[in-house]
Design a protein around this motif. Sequence first.
Motif, short mmCIF file in Angstrom:
data_model
loop_
_atom_site.label_atom_id
_atom_site.label_comp_id
_atom_site.label_asym_id
_atom_site.label_seq_id
_atom_site.Cartn_x
_atom_site.Cartn_y
_atom_site.Cartn_z
N ILE A 82 28.82 30.10 24.64
CA ILE A 82 27.75 30.42 25.61
C ILE A 82 28.30 31.30 26.73
CG2 ILE A 82 26.26 29.42 27.38
CD1 ILE A 82 25.82 27.06 25.46
N ARG A 83 29.46 30.95 27.25
CA ARG A 83 30.05 31.77 28.32
C ARG A 83 30.39 33.17 27.83
NH1 ARG A 83 34.00 27.33 31.27
NH2 ARG A 83 32.31 26.07 32.11
N THR A 84 30.89 33.28 26.62
CA THR A 84 31.22 34.59 26.05
C THR A 84 29.97 35.45 25.88
OG1 THR A 84 33.13 33.64 24.91
CG2 THR A 84 32.33 35.77 24.12
N VAL A 85 28.90 34.85 25.40
CA VAL A 85 27.64 35.59 25.23
C VAL A 85 27.11 36.05 26.57
CG1 VAL A 85 25.22 35.33 24.55
CG2 VAL A 85 27.02 34.52 23.04
N ILE A 86 27.20 35.22 27.60
CA ILE A 86 26.74 35.61 28.93
C ILE A 86 27.55 36.79 29.46
CG2 ILE A 86 26.62 34.85 31.34
CD1 ILE A 86 25.83 32.08 30.24
N VAL A 87 28.88 36.75 29.29
CA VAL A 87 29.73 37.86 29.75
C VAL A 87 29.37 39.14 29.00
CG1 VAL A 87 32.10 38.71 29.75
CG2 VAL A 87 31.62 36.40 30.53
N ILE A 88 29.14 39.05 27.70
CA ILE A 88 28.79 40.23 26.92
C ILE A 88 27.45 40.79 27.38
CG2 ILE A 88 28.12 41.02 24.61
CD1 ILE A 88 30.30 39.11 23.53
N VAL B 2 26.04 40.50 30.36
CA VAL B 2 26.22 41.13 31.67
C VAL B 2 26.88 42.49 31.51
CG1 VAL B 2 27.49 40.94 33.85
CG2 VAL B 2 26.24 38.97 32.96
N ALA B 3 27.88 42.59 30.64
CA ALA B 3 28.54 43.88 30.42
C ALA B 3 27.57 44.91 29.85
CB ALA B 3 29.73 43.70 29.48
N VAL B 4 26.73 44.50 28.93
CA VAL B 4 25.75 45.43 28.34
C VAL B 4 24.74 45.87 29.39
CG1 VAL B 4 23.86 45.58 26.67
CG2 VAL B 4 26.05 44.63 25.97
N ILE B 5 24.28 44.95 30.21
CA ILE B 5 23.32 45.30 31.27
C ILE B 5 23.96 46.25 32.27
CG2 ILE B 5 22.03 44.35 33.23
CD1 ILE B 5 21.51 41.87 31.45
N LEU B 6 25.19 45.98 32.66
CA LEU B 6 25.87 46.88 33.60
C LEU B 6 26.08 48.27 33.00
CD1 LEU B 6 28.48 44.49 35.23
CD2 LEU B 6 26.44 45.47 36.29
N LEU B 7 26.43 48.33 31.72
CA LEU B 7 26.57 49.62 31.06
C LEU B 7 25.24 50.37 31.01
CD1 LEU B 7 28.95 48.77 28.12
CD2 LEU B 7 29.41 50.34 29.99
N ALA B 8 24.14 49.64 30.79
CA ALA B 8 22.82 50.29 30.73
C ALA B 8 22.41 50.80 32.11
CB ALA B 8 21.79 49.30 30.20
N ILE B 9 22.77 50.06 33.16
CA ILE B 9 22.37 50.47 34.52
C ILE B 9 23.20 51.65 35.00
CG2 ILE B 9 22.41 49.74 36.94
CD1 ILE B 9 21.67 46.93 35.97
N PHE B 10 24.51 51.61 34.80
CA PHE B 10 25.38 52.61 35.40
C PHE B 10 25.78 53.75 34.45
CE2 PHE B 10 26.25 48.76 37.94
CZ PHE B 10 25.84 49.26 39.16
N ASN B 11 25.16 53.83 33.31
CA ASN B 11 25.47 54.91 32.37
C ASN B 11 24.39 55.99 32.48
OD1 ASN B 11 26.80 56.30 30.41
ND2 ASN B 11 25.93 55.17 28.73
#
Length: 44
Positions: A26-32, A34-43
Amino acid sequence: MAEHKHGSMDITTQEKTFEGFITFTIRTVIVILVAVILLAIFNA
């Protein structure tokens, strides 16, 4: 051959291991996510 009685085995270690695995997953999925959302926002 020994008789096996269903539900007589001590499974506390297996339950703790499974709980740890689920928590880690669950923690790994949450980190992934968040990383995908941050990549979508700042890309931009």
